[in-house]
Every structure is written in C-alpha cells, then in structure tokens.
Design a protein around this motif. Structure first.
Motif, PDB file in Angstrom:
ATOM      1  N   GLY A  77       0.879  -1.228   0.041  1.00  0.00           N
ATOM      2  CA  GLY A  77      -0.187   0.217  -0.138  1.00  0.00           C
ATOM      3  C   GLY A  77       0.834   1.128  -0.012  1.00  0.00           C
ATOM      4  N   GLY A  78       2.191   1.216   0.007  1.00  0.00           N
ATOM      5  CA  GLY A  78       3.099   2.431   0.106  1.00  0.00           C
ATOM      6  C   GLY A  78       3.606   2.649  -1.200  1.00  0.00           C
ATOM      7  N   PHE A  79       5.023   2.827  -1.401  1.00  0.00           N
ATOM      8  CA  PHE A  79       5.404   3.470  -2.462  1.00  0.00           C
ATOM      9  C   PHE A  79       6.330   2.029  -3.288  1.00  0.00           C
ATOM     10  CE2 PHE A  79       5.177   6.861   0.145  1.00  0.00           C
ATOM     11  CZ  PHE A  79       4.682   7.708  -0.604  1.00  0.00           C
ATOM     12  N   SER A  80       6.077   1.941  -4.629  1.00  0.00           N
ATOM     13  CA  SER A  80       6.441   0.878  -5.453  1.00  0.00           C
ATOM     14  C   SER A  80       7.426   1.412  -6.861  1.00  0.00           C
ATOM     15  CB  SER A  80       5.478   0.131  -5.970  1.00  0.00           C
ATOM     16  OG  SER A  80       4.543   0.656  -6.727  1.00  0.00           O
ATOM     17  N   TYR A  81       8.175   0.424  -6.994  1.00  0.00           N
ATOM     18  CA  TYR A  81       9.016   0.920  -8.054  1.00  0.00           C
ATOM     19  C   TYR A  81       9.197  -0.312  -9.149  1.00  0.00           C
ATOM     20  CZ  TYR A  81      13.216   2.017 -11.185  1.00  0.00           C
ATOM     21  OH  TYR A  81      13.768   2.288 -12.104  1.00  0.00           O
ATOM     22  N   ALA A  82       8.695  -0.297 -10.285  1.00  0.00           N
ATOM     23  CA  ALA A  82       8.641  -1.413 -11.168  1.00  0.00           C
ATOM     24  C   ALA A  82       9.517  -1.122 -12.266  1.00  0.00           C
ATOM     25  CB  ALA A  82       7.356  -1.615 -11.652  1.00  0.00           C
ATOM     26  N   PRO A  83      10.858  -1.170 -12.369  1.00  0.00           N
ATOM     27  CA  PRO A  83      11.895  -0.915 -13.516  1.00  0.00           C
ATOM     28  C   PRO A  83      11.189  -1.648 -14.689  1.00  0.00           C
ATOM     29  CG  PRO A  83      12.659  -2.704 -12.026  1.00  0.00           C
ATOM     30  CD  PRO A  83      11.389  -2.341 -11.148  1.00  0.00           C
ATOM     31  N   GLU A  84      11.594  -0.846 -15.672  1.00  0.00           N
ATOM     32  CA  GLU A  84      11.470  -1.501 -17.156  1.00  0.00           C
ATOM     33  C   GLU A  84      12.004  -2.793 -17.425  1.00  0.00           C
ATOM     34  OE1 GLU A  84      12.580   1.163 -20.549  1.00  0.00           O
ATOM     35  OE2 GLU A  84      11.573   2.995 -19.198  1.00  0.00           O
ATOM     36  N   GLN A  85      13.362  -3.102 -16.845  1.00  0.00           N
ATOM     37  CA  GLN A  85      13.783  -4.454 -16.760  1.00  0.00           C
ATOM     38  C   GLN A  85      14.055  -4.977 -15.669  1.00  0.00           C
ATOM     39  OE1 GLN A  85      14.986  -5.922 -19.431  1.00  0.00           O
ATOM     40  NE2 GLN A  85      16.370  -7.395 -19.064  1.00  0.00           N
ATOM     41  N   GLY A  86      12.725  -5.513 -14.892  1.00  0.00           N
ATOM     42  CA  GLY A  86      12.694  -5.938 -13.640  1.00  0.00           C
ATOM     43  C   GLY A  86      13.534  -7.356 -13.646  1.00  0.00           C
ATOM     44  N   THR A  87      14.732  -7.489 -13.910  1.00  0.00           N
ATOM     45  CA  THR A  87      15.390  -8.714 -13.540  1.00  0.00           C
ATOM     46  C   THR A  87      16.723  -8.329 -12.858  1.00  0.00           C
ATOM     47  OG1 THR A  87      14.681  -9.322 -15.882  1.00  0.00           O
ATOM     48  CG2 THR A  87      16.749 -10.469 -15.081  1.00  0.00           C
ATOM     49  N   PHE A  88      17.121  -9.193 -12.016  1.00  0.00           N
ATOM     50  CA  PHE A  88      18.484  -9.276 -11.228  1.00  0.00           C
ATOM     51  C   PHE A  88      19.014 -10.539 -11.503  1.00  0.00           C
ATOM     52  CE2 PHE A  88      16.084  -6.508  -8.263  1.00  0.00           C
ATOM     53  CZ  PHE A  88      16.951  -5.690  -7.831  1.00  0.00           C
ATOM     54  N   LYS A  89      20.326 -10.385 -11.877  1.00  0.00           N
ATOM     55  CA  LYS A  89      21.201 -11.398 -12.606  1.00  0.00           C
ATOM     56  C   LYS A  89      22.042 -11.858 -11.060  1.00  0.00           C
ATOM     57  CE  LYS A  89      21.672  -9.733 -17.239  1.00  0.00           C
ATOM     58  NZ  LYS A  89      22.525  -9.052 -18.205  1.00  0.00           N
ATOM     59  N   PRO A  90      22.506 -12.967 -11.386  1.00  0.00           N
ATOM     60  CA  PRO A  90      23.250 -13.330  -9.815  1.00  0.00           C
ATOM     61  C   PRO A  90      23.915 -12.373  -9.566  1.00  0.00           C
ATOM     62  CG  PRO A  90      22.824 -15.303 -11.526  1.00  0.00           C
ATOM     63  CD  PRO A  90      22.281 -13.908 -12.303  1.00  0.00           C
ATOM     64  N   GLY A  91      24.126 -12.232  -8.317  1.00  0.00           N
ATOM     65  CA  GLY A  91      25.133 -11.226  -7.860  1.00  0.00           C
ATOM     66  C   GLY A  91      24.821  -9.687  -8.149  1.00  0.00           C
ATOM     67  N   GLU A  92      23.957  -9.596  -8.874  1.00  0.00           N
ATOM     68  CA  GLU A  92      23.874  -8.028  -9.484  1.00  0.00           C
ATOM     69  C   GLU A  92      23.209  -7.035  -8.517  1.00  0.00           C
ATOM     70  OE1 GLU A  92      21.695  -5.620 -13.325  1.00  0.00           O
ATOM     71  OE2 GLU A  92      21.018  -7.710 -12.743  1.00  0.00           O
ATOM     72  N   THR A  93      23.783  -5.593  -8.483  1.00  0.00           N
ATOM     73  CA  THR A  93      23.445  -4.678  -7.434  1.00  0.00           C
ATOM     74  C   THR A  93      22.767  -3.636  -8.313  1.00  0.00           C
ATOM     75  OG1 THR A  93      25.161  -5.045  -6.086  1.00  0.00           O
ATOM     76  CG2 THR A  93      24.385  -2.916  -5.887  1.00  0.00           C
ATOM     77  N   LYS A  94      21.748  -3.229  -7.761  1.00  0.00           N
ATOM     78  CA  LYS A  94      20.846  -1.951  -8.322  1.00  0.00           C
ATOM     79  C   LYS A  94      20.805  -0.935  -7.471  1.00  0.00           C
ATOM     80  CE  LYS A  94      18.855  -4.794 -12.118  1.00  0.00           C
ATOM     81  NZ  LYS A  94      17.615  -4.861 -13.130  1.00  0.00           N
ATOM     82  N   VAL A  95      20.786   0.240  -8.065  1.00  0.00           N
ATOM     83  CA  VAL A  95      20.243   1.435  -7.356  1.00  0.00           C
ATOM     84  C   VAL A  95      19.147   1.879  -7.692  1.00  0.00           C
ATOM     85  CG1 VAL A  95      21.152   3.930  -6.453  1.00  0.00           C
ATOM     86  CG2 VAL A  95      22.855   2.161  -7.103  1.00  0.00           C
ATOM     87  N   PHE A  96      18.142   2.431  -6.732  1.00  0.00           N
ATOM     88  CA  PHE A  96      16.829   2.743  -7.202  1.00  0.00           C
ATOM     89  C   PHE A  96      16.642   4.199  -6.413  1.00  0.00           C
ATOM     90  CE2 PHE A  96      16.512  -1.586  -6.917  1.00  0.00           C
ATOM     91  CZ  PHE A  96      16.016  -1.906  -8.492  1.00  0.00           C
ATOM     92  N   PRO A  97      16.795   5.267  -7.089  1.00  0.00           N
ATOM     93  CA  PRO A  97      16.291   6.459  -6.637  1.00  0.00           C
ATOM     94  C   PRO A  97      15.020   6.666  -6.152  1.00  0.00           C
ATOM     95  CG  PRO A  97      16.305   6.789  -9.090  1.00  0.00           C
ATOM     96  CD  PRO A  97      16.676   5.385  -8.599  1.00  0.00           C
ATOM     97  N   PHE A  98      14.925   7.448  -4.997  1.00  0.00           N
ATOM     98  CA  PHE A  98      13.648   7.611  -4.317  1.00  0.00           C
ATOM     99  C   PHE A  98      12.756   8.373  -5.386  1.00  0.00           C
ATOM    100  CE2 PHE A  98      15.535   6.510  -0.185  1.00  0.00           C
ATOM    101  CZ  PHE A  98      14.824   5.322   0.024  1.00  0.00           C
TER     102      PHE A  98
END
Length: 117
Positions: A50-71
């Motif tokens: 019910g709060g804030f969500s972020y759905a990236p265009e490429q919603g995929t995490f590869k093994p060991g991948e790090t992603k930064v999501f700006p507020f």
C-alpha cells in the motif's frame, strides 16, 4: 487419494530469494541479489504494497547484481512521488514473478537504525 502441493517463494516476508539491502541513503536504496539464479519480474516496495513501489522496465536481477533505485522513481497508488522530507522508510521488500514470491529486506524496527542516518 490425496494431493500434495508444494509452494516455494511465496512465504510472505521470508520468500525464497537471497536479496540484501546494500545501502539506504537520503536519495536512494541499493539492493543486491545474492541468489545464484536470474530472478525476473521484480518490483521494489517501500512500506509495503500500500506504500510506494518501483517497477523497473527491466525488472530482472542477475546473480550477484546490484541495483540503485532513486527515491524519485517511487510512486504510490495515487502517483504521489516519494518525498524523503515527509515520508519515512519503514520497510523495503522485493516481489518477483519468476520464480514467484517476495522477501522483506529491511524493517526499521529490526535494529538496523544505521541505515536511517
């Protein structure tokens, strides 16, 4: 005759994923996948569904991948942008389609106060 159903990755706040919160700053959240699989269709939720969500265009995490999501990319159901000046991060979770499930990676009341500074 009985039927046995086995459901994995749908364990609510525990899930079946290995994601960790790498950092939580004033303007962004960094999430790392420590899973050995590629996980697809992921959405980042701040303060629950019910709060804030972020759905990236490429919603995929590869093994060991790090992603930064700006507020500035997080919106709630009425499209109001997350504002760090008035909104507080209480919980962060990752919800994915393949394999299906979700995992909570941060709760403000779990003693991780260092991330809130």
């Amino acid at each position: 005759m009985s039927t046995l159903f086995l459901v994995t990755g749908c364990d609510g706040s525990q899930g079946d994923y290995d994601f960790v919160l790498a950092s939580l700053g004033q303007g962004s959240v960094t999430i790392k996948s420590e899973d050995s699989r590629t996980i697809d269709g992921c959405m980042i939720l701040v303060n629950g569904a019910g709060g804030f969500s972020y759905a990236p265009e490429q919603g995929t995490f590869k093994p060991g991948e790090t992603k930064v999501f700006p507020f500035s990319s997080f919106y709630n159901t009425t499209r109001r942008q997350f504002d760090r000046k008035v909104d507080r991060v209480e919980q962060i979770s990752v919800s994915c389609r393949n394999p299906g499930g979700s995992v909570t990676i941060f709760k403000a009341n779990d003693g991780l106060g260092g991330f809130l500074k």
